[in-house]
Motif scaffolding. Structure first.
Motif, PDB file in Angstrom:
ATOM      1  N   PHE A  54       0.800  -1.225   0.109  1.00 43.73           N
ATOM      2  CA  PHE A  54       0.120   0.013   0.101  1.00 43.73           C
ATOM      3  C   PHE A  54       1.041   1.187  -0.150  1.00 43.73           C
ATOM      4  CE2 PHE A  54      -3.161   2.870   2.710  1.00 43.73           C
ATOM      5  CZ  PHE A  54      -3.802   3.250   1.706  1.00 43.73           C
ATOM      6  N   GLY A  55       0.550   2.001  -1.109  1.00 42.29           N
ATOM      7  CA  GLY A  55       1.482   3.394  -1.147  1.00 42.29           C
ATOM      8  C   GLY A  55       2.765   3.072  -1.886  1.00 42.29           C
ATOM      9  N   GLY A  56       2.974   2.108  -2.586  1.00 41.91           N
ATOM     10  CA  GLY A  56       4.354   1.417  -3.117  1.00 41.91           C
ATOM     11  C   GLY A  56       4.011   1.400  -4.732  1.00 41.91           C
ATOM     12  N   GLU A  57       5.000   1.017  -5.506  1.00 39.99           N
ATOM     13  CA  GLU A  57       4.856   0.949  -6.832  1.00 39.99           C
ATOM     14  C   GLU A  57       5.516  -0.402  -7.260  1.00 39.99           C
ATOM     15  OE1 GLU A  57       6.408   4.255  -9.031  1.00 39.99           O
ATOM     16  OE2 GLU A  57       8.333   3.986  -8.117  1.00 39.99           O
ATOM     17  N   ILE A  58       5.164  -0.971  -8.651  1.00 41.09           N
ATOM     18  CA  ILE A  58       5.730  -1.931  -9.126  1.00 41.09           C
ATOM     19  C   ILE A  58       6.194  -1.832 -10.543  1.00 41.09           C
ATOM     20  CG2 ILE A  58       3.641  -3.485  -9.429  1.00 41.09           C
ATOM     21  CD1 ILE A  58       5.317  -5.931  -8.789  1.00 41.09           C
ATOM     22  N   PRO A  59       7.253  -1.842 -11.194  1.00 39.15           N
ATOM     23  CA  PRO A  59       8.588  -2.149 -10.321  1.00 39.15           C
ATOM     24  C   PRO A  59       9.031  -1.196  -9.348  1.00 39.15           C
ATOM     25  CG  PRO A  59       8.774  -2.439 -12.913  1.00 39.15           C
ATOM     26  CD  PRO A  59       7.485  -1.640 -12.593  1.00 39.15           C
ATOM     27  N   GLY A  60       9.655  -1.450  -8.303  1.00 36.84           N
ATOM     28  CA  GLY A  60       9.828  -0.737  -7.130  1.00 36.84           C
ATOM     29  C   GLY A  60      10.721   0.637  -7.453  1.00 36.84           C
ATOM     30  N   SER A  61      10.978   1.013  -6.412  1.00 36.54           N
ATOM     31  CA  SER A  61      11.756   2.510  -6.540  1.00 36.54           C
ATOM     32  C   SER A  61      13.138   2.146  -6.867  1.00 36.54           C
ATOM     33  CB  SER A  61      11.547   3.276  -5.084  1.00 36.54           C
ATOM     34  OG  SER A  61      12.484   4.474  -5.254  1.00 36.54           O
ATOM     35  N   GLY A  62      13.631   2.945  -7.781  1.00 36.64           N
ATOM     36  CA  GLY A  62      14.984   2.498  -8.122  1.00 36.64           C
ATOM     37  C   GLY A  62      15.172   1.525  -9.467  1.00 36.64           C
ATOM     38  N   SER A  63      14.099   0.921  -9.599  1.00 43.29           N
ATOM     39  CA  SER A  63      14.121   0.140 -10.801  1.00 43.29           C
ATOM     40  C   SER A  63      13.275   0.889 -11.928  1.00 43.29           C
ATOM     41  CB  SER A  63      13.096  -1.249 -10.537  1.00 43.29           C
ATOM     42  OG  SER A  63      13.656  -1.950  -9.545  1.00 43.29           O
ATOM     43  N   GLY A  64      13.740   0.492 -13.219  1.00 40.85           N
ATOM     44  CA  GLY A  64      13.260   1.035 -14.420  1.00 40.85           C
ATOM     45  C   GLY A  64      11.644   0.435 -14.573  1.00 40.85           C
ATOM     46  N   PHE A  65      11.183   1.463 -15.635  1.00 42.67           N
ATOM     47  CA  PHE A  65       9.901   1.178 -15.943  1.00 42.67           C
ATOM     48  C   PHE A  65       9.475  -0.229 -16.846  1.00 42.67           C
ATOM     49  CE2 PHE A  65       9.174   5.062 -14.153  1.00 42.67           C
ATOM     50  CZ  PHE A  65       7.690   5.656 -14.222  1.00 42.67           C
ATOM     51  N   LEU A  66       8.728  -1.026 -16.759  1.00 41.07           N
ATOM     52  CA  LEU A  66       8.225  -2.090 -17.321  1.00 41.07           C
ATOM     53  C   LEU A  66       8.075  -2.086 -18.650  1.00 41.07           C
ATOM     54  CD1 LEU A  66       8.225  -5.304 -17.044  1.00 41.07           C
ATOM     55  CD2 LEU A  66       5.658  -5.072 -16.535  1.00 41.07           C
ATOM     56  N   THR A  67       8.760  -2.626 -19.587  1.00 40.01           N
ATOM     57  CA  THR A  67       8.265  -2.375 -21.005  1.00 40.01           C
ATOM     58  C   THR A  67       7.415  -3.409 -21.498  1.00 40.01           C
ATOM     59  OG1 THR A  67      10.598  -1.345 -21.608  1.00 40.01           O
ATOM     60  CG2 THR A  67       9.260  -2.420 -23.592  1.00 40.01           C
ATOM     61  N   ILE A  68       6.241  -2.885 -22.103  1.00 38.82           N
ATOM     62  CA  ILE A  68       5.027  -3.994 -22.423  1.00 38.82           C
ATOM     63  C   ILE A  68       4.772  -3.759 -23.861  1.00 38.82           C
ATOM     64  CG2 ILE A  68       4.285  -4.037 -20.157  1.00 38.82           C
ATOM     65  CD1 ILE A  68       2.036  -2.293 -20.882  1.00 38.82           C
ATOM     66  N   PRO A  69       3.972  -4.663 -24.655  1.00 38.64           N
ATOM     67  CA  PRO A  69       3.561  -4.447 -25.829  1.00 38.64           C
ATOM     68  C   PRO A  69       2.427  -3.317 -25.709  1.00 38.64           C
ATOM     69  CG  PRO A  69       3.493  -6.727 -25.284  1.00 38.64           C
ATOM     70  CD  PRO A  69       4.000  -5.912 -24.033  1.00 38.64           C
ATOM     71  N   SER A  70       2.191  -2.505 -26.766  1.00 38.39           N
ATOM     72  CA  SER A  70       1.323  -1.390 -26.866  1.00 38.39           C
ATOM     73  C   SER A  70       0.049  -2.171 -26.968  1.00 38.39           C
ATOM     74  CB  SER A  70       1.505  -0.190 -27.776  1.00 38.39           C
ATOM     75  OG  SER A  70       2.691   0.146 -27.546  1.00 38.39           O
ATOM     76  N   GLY A  71      -1.091  -1.578 -26.927  1.00 36.57           N
ATOM     77  CA  GLY A  71      -2.614  -1.895 -27.064  1.00 36.57           C
ATOM     78  C   GLY A  71      -3.243  -2.255 -25.873  1.00 36.57           C
ATOM     79  N   ASN A  72      -4.260  -3.026 -26.117  1.00 33.55           N
ATOM     80  CA  ASN A  72      -5.135  -3.236 -24.857  1.00 33.55           C
ATOM     81  C   ASN A  72      -4.567  -4.571 -24.046  1.00 33.55           C
ATOM     82  OD1 ASN A  72      -7.490  -1.468 -25.587  1.00 33.55           O
ATOM     83  ND2 ASN A  72      -8.198  -3.227 -27.184  1.00 33.55           N
TER      84      ASN A  72
END
Length: 238
Positions: free
Chosen positions: A68-86
């Motif tokens: 609660f209050g956190g993010e994934i991938p976590g702080s210090g980690s890069g954003f997750l690359t995903i395919p675009s679209g739905n």
């Protein structure tokens, strides 16, 4: 057998025409790729009030647990690359609630999905931040990452507050329209350094903390939980 004169001339003409056309082809042009990679970058932020931590699954792939209050991938980690679209996102919360969210990932965008609202009925809010190719020290990213400058935005993930303004050091920014739950502000330009941050909400209540903002960085201050125990997380956007 001898080839008639006219047919011979025709064959010679066709030969030289073929050689001429081949010589005009611009071989320096990059070939058309057989496939194009349409991708996006994302993080998921768990601000669902009263739901506890959540196990996140994206299109059947388990991403892990987020507090609660956190993010994934976590702080210090890069954003997750995903395919675009739905895409389909499943959040299974500690309180037993499980929700499936369907969202659209816009090509070449970097964004966060904020899970907000009460634990009984959380909902996703997608906030785009920038194009993924607008990086630091690149020609495309120069305006987003000026030297000696930090950019700060506010996201209201609390179910029962409205945000009136924010002070970073001596710089006060008043919002023309108070930020209701699920709403965020534009980026606010500020000098880099250590500052006292004061956020005014519900007209008279304040939340104050100190934070050191680095130059050429962009941040989101995420507010969450009920007004009586309002909390915050400073998320590094880049």
């Amino acid at each position: 057998m001898k080839i008639p004169y006219k047919q011979l001339m025709l064959l010679v003409f066709l030969y030289f025409t073929t050689v001429f056309i081949a010589g005009c082809v611009d071989t320096s042009v990059n070939p058309i790729p057989s496939s194009i990679d349409y991708s996006s970058q994302m993080k998921v932020v768990n601000l669902a009030t009263g739901a506890g931590s959540a196990n996140i699954t994206l299109d059947g792939q388990a991403l892990g647990s987020v507090n609660f209050g956190g993010e994934i991938p976590g702080s210090g980690s890069g954003f997750l690359t995903i395919p675009s679209g739905n895409r389909n996102l499943v959040a299974a919360f500690d309180n037993g609630q499980s929700k499936t969210f369907r969202f659209s990932a816009t090509t070449d965008y970097k964004f966060r999905i904020f899970l907000i609202g009460p634990s009984t009925d959380p909902s996703p809010v997608v906030v785009n931040q920038r194009y993924i190719w607008q990086t630091k020290d690149s020609e495309n990213g120069q305006k987003l990452f000026p030297a000696d400058t930090a950019w700060v935005s506010i996201f209201n993930g609390s179910p029962d507050i409205s945000v009136n303004n924010i002070s970073i050091g001596s710089e006060l920014t008043e919002f023309e329209t108070a930020l209701e739950s699920g709403k965020g502000s534009a980026y606010i330009k500020n000098a880099a350094g250590n500052f006292t941050v004061t956020i005014t909400y519900n007209d008279t209540e304040t939340l104050t903390f100190d934070y050191s903002f680095n130059a050429k960085n962009r941040y989101t201050v995420a507010l969450y939980d009920a007004a009586a125990q309002l909390k915050y997380s400073v998320l590094v956007d880049d």
